[in-house]
Scaffold this motif. Structure first.
Motif, PDB file in Angstrom:
ATOM      1  N   GLY A 283       0.810  -1.211   0.000  1.00  8.30           N
ATOM      2  CA  GLY A 283       0.000   0.000   0.000  1.00  8.30           C
ATOM      3  C   GLY A 283       0.842   1.259   0.000  1.00  8.30           C
ATOM      4  N   ARG A 284       1.971   1.216   0.708  1.00  8.03           N
ATOM      5  CA  ARG A 284       2.904   2.342   0.751  1.00  8.03           C
ATOM      6  C   ARG A 284       4.313   1.790   0.608  1.00  8.03           C
ATOM      7  NH1 ARG A 284       0.586   6.974   3.104  1.00  8.03           N
ATOM      8  NH2 ARG A 284       2.644   7.721   3.686  1.00  8.03           N
ATOM      9  N   VAL A 285       5.132   2.506  -0.143  1.00  8.04           N
ATOM     10  CA  VAL A 285       6.524   2.084  -0.316  1.00  8.04           C
ATOM     11  C   VAL A 285       7.445   3.260   0.009  1.00  8.04           C
ATOM     12  CG1 VAL A 285       5.905   0.397  -2.080  1.00  8.04           C
ATOM     13  CG2 VAL A 285       6.597   2.693  -2.772  1.00  8.04           C
ATOM     14  N   PRO A 286       8.674   2.968   0.469  1.00  7.07           N
ATOM     15  CA  PRO A 286       9.621   4.041   0.792  1.00  7.07           C
ATOM     16  C   PRO A 286      10.295   4.570  -0.475  1.00  7.07           C
ATOM     17  CG  PRO A 286      10.616   1.926   1.280  1.00  7.07           C
ATOM     18  CD  PRO A 286       9.199   1.634   0.818  1.00  7.07           C
ATOM     19  N   VAL A 287       9.596   5.436  -1.210  1.00  8.55           N
ATOM     20  CA  VAL A 287      10.063   5.890  -2.516  1.00  8.55           C
ATOM     21  C   VAL A 287      11.470   6.466  -2.428  1.00  8.55           C
ATOM     22  CG1 VAL A 287       9.653   7.544  -4.375  1.00  8.55           C
ATOM     23  CG2 VAL A 287       7.720   6.304  -3.355  1.00  8.55           C
ATOM     24  N   LEU A 288      11.663   7.397  -1.519  1.00  7.28           N
ATOM     25  CA  LEU A 288      12.953   8.081  -1.446  1.00  7.28           C
ATOM     26  C   LEU A 288      14.072   7.113  -1.083  1.00  7.28           C
ATOM     27  CD1 LEU A 288      14.194  10.823  -1.846  1.00  7.28           C
ATOM     28  CD2 LEU A 288      13.745  11.354   0.542  1.00  7.28           C
ATOM     29  N   GLU A 289      13.823   6.193  -0.176  1.00  3.57           N
ATOM     30  CA  GLU A 289      14.865   5.245   0.218  1.00  3.57           C
ATOM     31  C   GLU A 289      15.192   4.290  -0.923  1.00  3.57           C
ATOM     32  OE1 GLU A 289      16.027   2.291   3.953  1.00  3.57           O
ATOM     33  OE2 GLU A 289      14.014   3.189   3.834  1.00  3.57           O
ATOM     34  N   LEU A 290      14.186   3.868  -1.677  1.00  2.00           N
ATOM     35  CA  LEU A 290      14.444   3.018  -2.847  1.00  2.00           C
ATOM     36  C   LEU A 290      15.360   3.723  -3.844  1.00  2.00           C
ATOM     37  CD1 LEU A 290      10.860   1.587  -3.327  1.00  2.00           C
ATOM     38  CD2 LEU A 290      12.910   0.173  -3.036  1.00  2.00           C
ATOM     39  N   LEU A 291      15.111   5.001  -4.051  1.00  2.00           N
ATOM     40  CA  LEU A 291      15.941   5.766  -4.987  1.00  2.00           C
ATOM     41  C   LEU A 291      17.338   5.994  -4.427  1.00  2.00           C
ATOM     42  CD1 LEU A 291      13.171   8.304  -6.016  1.00  2.00           C
ATOM     43  CD2 LEU A 291      14.286   6.688  -7.570  1.00  2.00           C
ATOM     44  N   GLU A 292      17.414   6.332  -3.158  1.00  2.00           N
ATOM     45  CA  GLU A 292      18.721   6.586  -2.547  1.00  2.00           C
ATOM     46  C   GLU A 292      19.597   5.349  -2.552  1.00  2.00           C
ATOM     47  OE1 GLU A 292      17.511   7.999   1.261  1.00  2.00           O
ATOM     48  OE2 GLU A 292      17.483  10.118   0.644  1.00  2.00           O
ATOM     49  N   ARG A 293      19.002   4.194  -2.383  1.00  2.00           N
ATOM     50  CA  ARG A 293      19.760   2.941  -2.374  1.00  2.00           C
ATOM     51  C   ARG A 293      20.096   2.460  -3.774  1.00  2.00           C
ATOM     52  NH1 ARG A 293      17.962  -1.450   2.128  1.00  2.00           N
ATOM     53  NH2 ARG A 293      17.674  -0.097   3.957  1.00  2.00           N
ATOM     54  N   GLY A 294      19.587   3.134  -4.798  1.00  2.00           N
ATOM     55  CA  GLY A 294      19.801   2.666  -6.158  1.00  2.00           C
ATOM     56  C   GLY A 294      19.076   1.376  -6.442  1.00  2.00           C
ATOM     57  N   ALA A 295      17.948   1.154  -5.754  1.00  2.00           N
ATOM     58  CA  ALA A 295      17.231  -0.110  -5.861  1.00  2.00           C
ATOM     59  C   ALA A 295      16.312  -0.180  -7.070  1.00  2.00           C
ATOM     60  CB  ALA A 295      16.420  -0.356  -4.585  1.00  2.00           C
ATOM     61  N   VAL A 296      16.084   0.943  -7.772  1.00  2.00           N
ATOM     62  CA  VAL A 296      15.238   0.936  -8.970  1.00  2.00           C
ATOM     63  C   VAL A 296      15.963   1.688 -10.088  1.00  2.00           C
ATOM     64  CG1 VAL A 296      13.066   0.728  -7.715  1.00  2.00           C
ATOM     65  CG2 VAL A 296      13.967   2.996  -8.219  1.00  2.00           C
ATOM     66  N   ASP A 297      15.681   1.280 -11.322  1.00  2.87           N
ATOM     67  CA  ASP A 297      16.333   1.863 -12.487  1.00  2.87           C
ATOM     68  C   ASP A 297      15.458   2.865 -13.221  1.00  2.87           C
ATOM     69  OD1 ASP A 297      18.740   0.080 -12.390  1.00  2.87           O
ATOM     70  OD2 ASP A 297      17.194  -1.445 -12.686  1.00  2.87           O
ATOM     71  N   ALA A 298      14.160   2.809 -12.997  1.00  3.40           N
ATOM     72  CA  ALA A 298      13.228   3.724 -13.654  1.00  3.40           C
ATOM     73  C   ALA A 298      11.965   3.804 -12.804  1.00  3.40           C
ATOM     74  CB  ALA A 298      12.888   3.253 -15.069  1.00  3.40           C
ATOM     75  N   VAL A 299      11.158   4.821 -13.086  1.00  2.00           N
ATOM     76  CA  VAL A 299       9.951   5.069 -12.309  1.00  2.00           C
ATOM     77  C   VAL A 299       8.783   5.279 -13.253  1.00  2.00           C
ATOM     78  CG1 VAL A 299       8.823   6.614 -10.660  1.00  2.00           C
ATOM     79  CG2 VAL A 299      11.267   6.092 -10.415  1.00  2.00           C
ATOM     80  N   LEU A 300       7.681   4.584 -12.997  1.00  2.00           N
ATOM     81  CA  LEU A 300       6.424   4.829 -13.705  1.00  2.00           C
ATOM     82  C   LEU A 300       5.494   5.509 -12.712  1.00  2.00           C
ATOM     83  CD1 LEU A 300       4.440   2.327 -15.932  1.00  2.00           C
ATOM     84  CD2 LEU A 300       3.316   3.936 -14.430  1.00  2.00           C
TER      85      LEU A 300
END
Length: 416
Positions: A283-300
């Protein structure tokens, strides 16, 4: 006997400043304002908020000073185009301003802030501050008011000008002192950059402070151990206000992801969305932490300025499916800057969504463009720069402010 040298007394430290923040009770406005408020408090200043307790308290915490406005329901709003702009003002901004103006005036009179930060979609802050002679700065977390986002639509622009003047008149302010309550003559703080706002950087007014995203940690539990070793990961999030309309889009997105076996998805979605194998849905994800950790390559995403800014600051390209308000404007600019692929929220097929995701993941130009815009956003200085600019504005001599800002307030300050 030699004379004793006189040591000049140290100058006393400047006194703490009081900031009153007036923003709509919406996460996209509250979250960047919260980041600024925390930086403001870290400099030893005080901050208070206007808004409904039920909406503000969960985001601000039990220690926040909240001057309550009460809460009410507002009319639904159109999805796109000029109709969306009209319905935003007619269905929310105007009734919200009328509903909260009395409470904001009382808070200004009783708490006596040194400066008011008034969101462009909460004109009550500007109206109350102007009437009390308090300096007010504008807060522009949306791209809908700066530049020419209406594409030269003279009729719509004239209509909105009439709406603003009617609010000024209804507030009993002198017509001769009229100022657009969206734009403080002294300071406009925008958590964005010239490229993303469609501005020529050589012509940005001196009163504008384009400070880039105001980042603020939002810890959320997350199963980090479930992140698989696939070549790519994509974050899918359609915003806090889109749950009621995003279901069909998320179903099509899930179908697209099912055909991308080298991509693992992290999806912020209600539990009823059927996700492909390996996807993480919450339901909720830690968007900023995912980005800071380099855990995602793109965002939709839907094109909300918070998600867009956070993605670009971390150099991540986007697929953008705008729904309403400033989102189509932002999506168009991102596509023009080469940092995103835009798709149609209502009609994009799984095949089109799959193609868009494949494009931003495989074409390095999108990553380079996102990094370029991200550098411009970071150069703005974020919450620290915003706080420093706001502090200088609040301490500036009154002679540098319009005449209405020099009126004395009556009585003593109250409250912490």
């Amino acid at each position: 006997m030699p004379a004793t040298a006189t040591v000049p007394a140290a100058a006393p430290p400047p006194s703490p400043l009081r900031l009153l923040i007036v923003v709509p009770p919406l996460a996209g406005h509250l979250l960047p304002a919260r980041a600024l408020a925390r930086a403001w408090s870290a400099r030893g200043h005080r901050v208070a908020w206007m808004g409904p307790e039920a909406a503000l308290r969960p985001l601000l915490g039990p220690e926040a000073v909240v001057h309550p406005t009460g809460a009410r329901l507002f009319r639904g709003q159109a999805v796109g185009g000029a109709a969306a702009v009209r319905s935003l003002w007619e269905g929310f901004v105007v009734p919200h301003t009328r509903f909260t103006l009395g409470a904001v005036r009382r808070a200004v009179e009783q708490w006596r802030p040194d400066v008011v930060l008034a969101d462009q979609h909460s004109p009550a802050g500007a109206l109350a501050a102007h009437g009390a002679g308090v300096p007010w700065a504008s807060f522009a977390p949306s791209s809908l008011e700066i530049g020419d986002p209406l594409g030269g639509d003279g009729e719509l622009t004239a209509w909105r000008e009439g709406v603003l003047r009617a609010l000024w008149e209804r507030a009993g302010l002198p017509a001769a002192e009229y100022a657009d309550p969206r734009f403080s003559p002294g300071l406009v703080l925008a958590p964005s950059c010239a490229a993303l706002l469609g501005l020529d950087p050589r012509r940005v007014p001196d009163s504008y402070a384009l400070v880039g995203p105001l980042l603020d940690a939002r810890p959320e539990p997350f199963p980090w151990e479930q992140l698989a070793g696939r070549p790519h990961r994509v974050l899918v999030t359609m915003g806090t206000l889109s749950a009621e309309v995003a279901g069909g889009f998320l179903d099509r997105t899930a179908a697209a992801l099912a055909e991308l076996p080298d991509v693992q998805a992290v999806v912020a979605a209600p539990g009823e969305v059927a996700l492909p194998p390996g996807a993480i849905g919450r339901g909720r994800v830690p968007v900023l932490e995912l980005l800071e950790r380099g855990a995602v390559d793109a965002v939709l995403c839907h094109g909300g300025m918070n998600t867009v800014g956070e993605s670009l600051v971390h150099g991540r390209p986007l697929v953008v499916a705008p729904i309403r308000h400033d989102q189509p404007v932002t999506a168009g600019r991102l596509a023009a800057l080469g940092a995103a692929v835009r798709v149609d929220f209502a009609t994009a097929t799984p095949e089109q969504l799959r193609s868009a995701l494949r494009t931003v993941l495989d074409d390095p130009d999108y990553r380079r463009s996102a990094e370029l815009v991200g550098r411009q956003l970071r150069d703005g200085g974020g919450a620290v720069a915003a706080t420093e600019r706001l502090e200088r504005f609040a301490r500036a001599p009154h002679r540098e402010h319009p005449a209405a800002w020099s009126r004395p307030l009556s009585g003593d300050r109250v409250g912490p």
